[in-house]
Write a protein that holds these residues in place. Structure first.
Motif, PDB file in Angstrom:
ATOM      1  N   SER A 137       0.872  -1.173   0.000  1.00 40.78           N
ATOM      2  CA  SER A 137       0.000   0.000   0.000  1.00 40.78           C
ATOM      3  C   SER A 137       0.906   1.219   0.000  1.00 40.78           C
ATOM      4  CB  SER A 137      -0.938   0.007   1.213  1.00 40.78           C
ATOM      5  OG  SER A 137      -0.201   0.126   2.417  1.00 40.78           O
ATOM      6  N   CYS A 195      -3.605   4.314   5.634  1.00 38.33           N
ATOM      7  CA  CYS A 195      -2.336   3.608   5.863  1.00 38.33           C
ATOM      8  C   CYS A 195      -1.689   4.056   7.163  1.00 38.33           C
ATOM      9  CB  CYS A 195      -1.393   3.832   4.696  1.00 38.33           C
ATOM     10  SG  CYS A 195      -1.784   2.887   3.207  1.00 38.33           S
ATOM     11  N   GLU A 212      -4.503  -0.406   6.084  1.00 35.52           N
ATOM     12  CA  GLU A 212      -3.942  -0.407   4.733  1.00 35.52           C
ATOM     13  C   GLU A 212      -4.914  -0.949   3.688  1.00 35.52           C
ATOM     14  OE1 GLU A 212      -0.513  -1.304   7.668  1.00 35.52           O
ATOM     15  OE2 GLU A 212      -2.585  -2.006   7.352  1.00 35.52           O
ATOM     16  N   CYS A 261      -6.377   1.797   1.572  1.00 36.98           N
ATOM     17  CA  CYS A 261      -5.413   2.742   0.993  1.00 36.98           C
ATOM     18  C   CYS A 261      -6.041   3.542  -0.145  1.00 36.98           C
ATOM     19  CB  CYS A 261      -4.201   1.964   0.473  1.00 36.98           C
ATOM     20  SG  CYS A 261      -2.971   2.976  -0.381  1.00 36.98           S
ATOM     21  N   THR A 286      -4.811  -0.406  -2.690  1.00 34.63           N
ATOM     22  CA  THR A 286      -4.042  -1.496  -2.103  1.00 34.63           C
ATOM     23  C   THR A 286      -3.605  -2.467  -3.194  1.00 34.63           C
ATOM     24  OG1 THR A 286      -5.442  -1.269  -0.148  1.00 34.63           O
ATOM     25  CG2 THR A 286      -4.080  -3.243  -0.288  1.00 34.63           C
TER      26      THR A 286
END
Length: 349
Positions: A94, A101, A106, A109, A113
């Motif tokens: 990520s 994050c 994450e 993201c 991701t």
């Protein structure tokens, strides 16, 4: 230098798997090379191989429930060393900079991701998953598997485990809370185990009573068959939290009626079709319908440690690489209790 790994490869949408070679990238400064021991089969693998969630990228190597042993680390890696028991879940990178994050979420993201397979590295290279003999992953996306967990039973925790653990934690399942779990499959049996271990009163809502003995063994206090007339009506206002693990269409209005004031229904199963409801089902008791998507690296490690502490692992049927096509068909028939796991040594034969 790059290395070749033997893998089970889906050459095109819906095609049978073939054994072949894929290339794993050079070991970078913060990378970990892992010899894969076991790879779980997730229903989402089937969806993606069959392009049911949109066009897949082929050739495809599925698998995001990976357990194995470290064989090599890059010069900047300090948290892992060869011989460590580790896992890799649904994503492998990520941006590390966006708000999700920075909050160790994450999976949300904002740059996007990098998923473990059927995805692209930020460099543009395709990602290949765990139905293979080895994988190279950035150290920050590798999980430590506690010694108390066997690698085969730990592999499904990297998706099925965190997918159910995360919403239970987020919505505060625990003593005094009444939790219902819809479905007793690969996700559902984990949700029952975690909800029980967290101290909640747990009810399974399944179509039939065929898995009732298992459900109670996993920690369910009550077990109801939704195919029996009047089941949901008898449960009106019963639950604080419902975890819906099934990928089939559901009667949302009937389920929402089983929630109490401020009750929450969480989707972790992913139906292909849009789901509908009456807004009155929400406003009549300030109810919430929401969804949850796996978990971040920090929470996934927390889940593994919690699992080890409480003796929780997936119920698995270990199969050889030659049995994966047949296993997919059995998953679609709900003919597995409760998670298939590939013995990757059978790819090394």
């Amino acid at each position: 230098m790059t290395t070749n790994a033997t893998a089970l490869i889906a050459p095109s949408t819906g095609a049978a798997f073939e054994r072949g070679q894929i290339t794993r990238r050079d070991l970078g400064a913060d990378d970990v090379r892992i010899a894969i021991a076991y790879a779980g089969i997730c229903h989402s693998d089937i969806h993606q191989v069959r392009s049911e969630w949109g066009p897949g990228t082929f050739p495809m190597v599925p698998g995001h429930e990976i357990a194995g042993v470290v064989t090599e680390v890059g010069p900047e890696v300090t948290d892992f060393q060869p011989g460590d028991r580790v896992g890799v879940g649904c994503f492998v990178d990520s941006c590390g900079e966006c708000e999700p994050c920075q909050a160790s979420e994450e999976q949300f993201c904002t740059r996007g991701t990098v998923m473990t397979y059927n995805s692209q590295e930020y460099s543009g290279e395709p990602t290949y998953g765990g139905y293979s003999t080895e994988v190279v992953v950035r150290a920050g996306y590798v999980l430590r598997i506690p010694e108390e967990l066997s690698l085969d039973a730990a592999a499904p925790l990297l998706c099925a485990g965190i997918t159910t653990y995360s919403p239970l934690r987020h919505w505060n399942a625990g003593p005094g809370k009444r939790v219902a779990v819809i479905g007793m499959g690969g996700l559902g049996h984990m949700a029952v185990k975690y909800a029980h271990a967290l101290g909640a009163h747990v009810t399974v809502l399944s179509q039939t009573r065929s898995k009732e003995d298992d459900g109670r063994r996993f920690g369910a206090d009550d077990y109801r068959a939704t195919s029996e007339e009047g089941t949901l009506e008898s449960l009106r206002g019963s639950f604080d939290l419902i975890i819906n693990t099934v990928s089939a269409d559901v009667d949302l209005d009937a389920l929402l009626a089983t929630l109490t004031l401020d009750g929450v229904l969480v989707f972790v199963g992913l139906p292909e079709n849009p789901q509908t409801l009456s807004v009155f089902s929400l406003t009549s008791a300030r109810r919430v319908v929401t969804g949850s998507n796996i978990g971040g690296i920090r929470e996934t490690q927390e889940m593994l440690d919690f699992s080890a502490e409480h003796g929780i692992a997936a119920e698995v049927e270990v199969i050889s690489a030659d049995d994966v096509d047949a296993a997919y068909e059995r998953v679609l028939r709900s003919d597995v209790r409760y998670r298939f796991v590939i013995d990757v040594d059978t790819l090394r034969d």
